[in-house]
Design an enzyme around this catalytic site. Structure first.
Site, PDB file in Angstrom:
ATOM      1  N   CYS A 151       4.637   1.849  12.230  1.00  0.00           N
ATOM      2  CA  CYS A 151       5.728   2.639  11.654  1.00  0.00           C
ATOM      3  C   CYS A 151       6.301   3.600  12.681  1.00  0.00           C
ATOM      4  O   CYS A 151       7.469   3.951  12.631  1.00  0.00           O
ATOM      5  CB  CYS A 151       5.233   3.448  10.461  1.00  0.00           C
TER       6      CYS A 151
ATOM      7  N   GLN B 133      -6.709  -0.603   5.168  1.00  0.00           N
ATOM      8  CA  GLN B 133      -7.361  -1.149   6.363  1.00  0.00           C
ATOM      9  C   GLN B 133      -8.834  -1.470   6.118  1.00  0.00           C
ATOM     10  O   GLN B 133      -9.523  -1.902   7.029  1.00  0.00           O
ATOM     11  CB  GLN B 133      -7.267  -0.151   7.523  1.00  0.00           C
TER      12      GLN B 133
ATOM     13  N   SER C 293      -3.633  -3.365   0.267  1.00  0.00           N
ATOM     14  CA  SER C 293      -2.458  -4.070   0.774  1.00  0.00           C
ATOM     15  C   SER C 293      -2.775  -5.554   0.936  1.00  0.00           C
ATOM     16  O   SER C 293      -3.889  -5.914   1.305  1.00  0.00           O
ATOM     17  CB  SER C 293      -2.064  -3.462   2.116  1.00  0.00           C
TER      18      SER C 293
ATOM     19  N   THR D 114       9.065  -7.313 -12.523  1.00  0.00           N
ATOM     20  CA  THR D 114       8.337  -8.574 -12.612  1.00  0.00           C
ATOM     21  C   THR D 114       7.314  -8.693 -11.488  1.00  0.00           C
ATOM     22  O   THR D 114       7.642  -8.464 -10.321  1.00  0.00           O
ATOM     23  CB  THR D 114       9.325  -9.745 -12.513  1.00  0.00           C
TER      24      THR D 114
ATOM     25  N   ALA E  68       0.824  -1.211   0.000  1.00  0.00           N
ATOM     26  CA  ALA E  68       0.000   0.000   0.000  1.00  0.00           C
ATOM     27  C   ALA E  68       0.862   1.267   0.000  1.00  0.00           C
ATOM     28  O   ALA E  68       0.461   2.289  -0.541  1.00  0.00           O
ATOM     29  CB  ALA E  68      -0.942   0.001   1.183  1.00  0.00           C
ATOM     30  N   THR E  69       2.060   1.206   0.577  1.00  0.00           N
ATOM     31  CA  THR E  69       2.927   2.386   0.575  1.00  0.00           C
ATOM     32  C   THR E  69       3.285   2.778  -0.853  1.00  0.00           C
ATOM     33  O   THR E  69       3.195   3.943  -1.233  1.00  0.00           O
ATOM     34  CB  THR E  69       4.201   2.123   1.407  1.00  0.00           C
TER      35      THR E  69
END
Lengths: 91, 446
Positions: B370, B224, B244, B284, B116-117
């Protein structure tokens, strides 16, 4: 396959395989899921729908057998609450 | 409490008389062996996992779907000249369909990323840079995930202007504020669906409708939310969405971004390379991970109602137990407009880190993984206007598909025990019990 006795057999083997999953969370999820699914699907009367569910259950039975084996190969320490349960039993 | 203090005082002041010193030390030792005040607790085994907002365990069914692609079917999905490539490609495309299904999109609109980042980076920077010649304004909120905020900071350094919308006390943005913030210069609005720290759900459908009306692209970070709350990109007018893998019982290292094709949203690629994934994300595609994420989405869609009922039940159980036994507990974020599996509680007069240390046998977090290394209070809690002391005393409980009732009961019991213990040691708590309003105290400056 749609005979009642066969479905009961399938249910029993799913529950038996669920018990063999070493991971506490996965084991409890499997037991809960099998129980709830059979309860929810017990009212199905449509033959094709029932056939699909039974096929799914067989697939899941195979997955469970493989995953239980993998879980046993890479075993981890037990969870805190499992040890508590064991402590209580051993008293 | 009084007793402890006297003993400590005796220990501290009795250096001259060693006999007295030893006696009081023994007394202190005896006192601290009392279970009630013992900080260090002995436990056997691995801690329970109640931090599913950080990452979820990999569902065994997902692992089962991935394993063949780790062993026999190792082809590069982009190889067009042989069967190894074809079988991997077929599996990746099947996974793409499952991911598209869960958000009501077309498979062609799904791009695989590393998580997701990366998806958030592509969305925020990609859209801003592509339309940057004409439009140089972006809107986001103060409670976004770090990667969205940091992408915005990076854009600010490149000459873009960014509006960081404040949120109300319940953690939800005000639609009026958003309406006022949108200018003809605005190219993108980026607002997350479900907050990772307080679980608050933003009114995504309303925001989507407003953005459509104002002809602004709308990106939502749904890491989320996907698989946990029903989402439909067309109904909700979402133009870009970040997903994610490891938040929905899938593998780590994979995510996806949804980019609308009609009307088309263009993004500038951040990575140069072989032009895979329509040139938006070269490199890839990791076929086993993609297959796992697809299977995770398929399961999540199939079992969303079942999982949701389970999570709601456990969430209520935890809240009832904790709030039933403890006073001065504040739930951060709106209690109605939030995802039940994320409960963020502040225990007044208890320091969050001390509580986390005491609850070593339960894996919990005071906020985002984080930022868990820093002792600073969470910026999300500060954005919702939580007092500094309450922001320092917050704990996030994450409940997921594999959480059990016993785990909830154990956690609640331990939590109540340690909050009570820590409060009994707190002079502030004692003052509150005596009926002193802490806000009226004039703390002397040294």
């Amino acid at each position: 396959m749609s005979k009642k006795i066969d479905i009961l057999k399938l249910y029993k083997s799913l529950m038996r395989e669920s018990q063999k999953i070493p991971d506490y969370n996965f084991r409890n999820y499997a037991l809960r899921k099998v129980r709830d699914s059979f309860k929810a699907n017990s009212s199905i009367t449509d033959a094709t729908l029932l056939k699909n569910e039974v096929q799914d259950a067989f697939k899941n039975l195979d997955i469970m057998k493989r995953q239980a084996a993998i879980g046993q190969m890479y075993s981890a320490e037990k969870l805190v609450i499992e040890n508590i349960e064991n402590d209580i039993k051993s008293w | 409490m009084y007793q402890t203090r006297t003993i400590v005082k005796n220990v501290l002041t009795s250096h001259s008389s060693s006999k007295h010193y030893i006696a009081s030390l023994n007394l202190l030792r005896k006192f601290s062996s009392d279970d009630k005040y013992r900080i260090k607790e002995e436990f056997h085994g691995r801690p329970l996992y109640l931090d599913v907002q950080a990452t979820t365990p990999l569902d065994p069914r997902v692992l089962d779907s991935m394993l063949p692609y780790f062993t026999h079917y190792y082809g590069n999905p982009h190889s067009r000249t042989h069967a190894y490539g074809w079988e991997a490609e077929a599996a990746v495309e099947q996974a793409r369909t499952y991911i598209a299904d869960i958000i009501g999109a077309n498979p062609k609109e799904i791009i695989f990323t590393s998580g997701a980042t990366e998806s958030n980076n592509i969305a925020v920077k990609g859209v801003a840079k592509f339309y940057g010649a004409k439009k140089k304004h972006i809107i986001t909120t103060q409670t976004e995930h770090k990667c969205v905020l940091d992408s915005c900071r990076a854009l600010e350094a490149e000459g873009f202007t960014v509006t960081y919308l404040p949120v109300q006390e319940n953690g939800i943005i005000s639609m009026e504020d958003l309406d006022k913030a949108i200018t003809p210069e605005t190219s993108l609005v980026s607002i997350m669906t479900v907050n990772n720290e307080i679980g608050v759900k933003q009114p995504v459908a309303e925001i989507g409708a407003l953005c459509k009306q104002k002809k602004v692209f709308f990106h939502t970070d749904a890491a989320q939310a996907v698989g946990k709350v029903p989402l439909d990109v067309n109904e909700m007018n979402i133009d870009l969405m970040s997903i994610s893998g490891h938040k929905i019982y899938g593998p780590k290292g994979i995510g996806a971004i949804y980019i609308r094709r009609r009307p088309r949203v263009r993004v500038e690629a951040l990575q140069s390379g072989g032009g895979q994934e329509r040139g938006i994300r070269s490199g890839t595609v990791p076929a086993p991970l993609a297959v796992g994420m697809g299977e995770a989405c398929r399961l999540a869609k199939k079992e969303m109602a079942y999982d949701h009922a389970h999570i709601c039940k456990l969430s209520k159980r935890l809240l009832d137990q904790i709030c039933g036994s403890l006073s001065h507990v504040v739930r951060n974020g709106d209690p109605e407009q939030s995802y039940a599996g994320c409960i963020n509680l502040s225990f007044a007069f208890v320091e969050g880190e001390s509580l986390l240390m005491a609850l070593k046998d339960v894996a919990l977090s005071s906020g985002s993984a984080c930022t868990s290394a820093s002792l600073e209070p969470s910026y999300v809690l500060r954005a919702i206007g939580a007092d500094e002391d309450l922001a320092h005393s917050s704990i996030r409980f994450g409940i997921g598909r594999f959480t059990t009732e016993e785990e909830i009961d154990y956690t609640a019991k331990k939590c109540i025990k340690h909050v009570t213990r820590l409060r009994e040691m707190s002079p502030l708590w004692e003052m509150v019990q005596e009926g002193i309003d802490l806000k009226t105290i004039q703390w002397s400056q040294h």
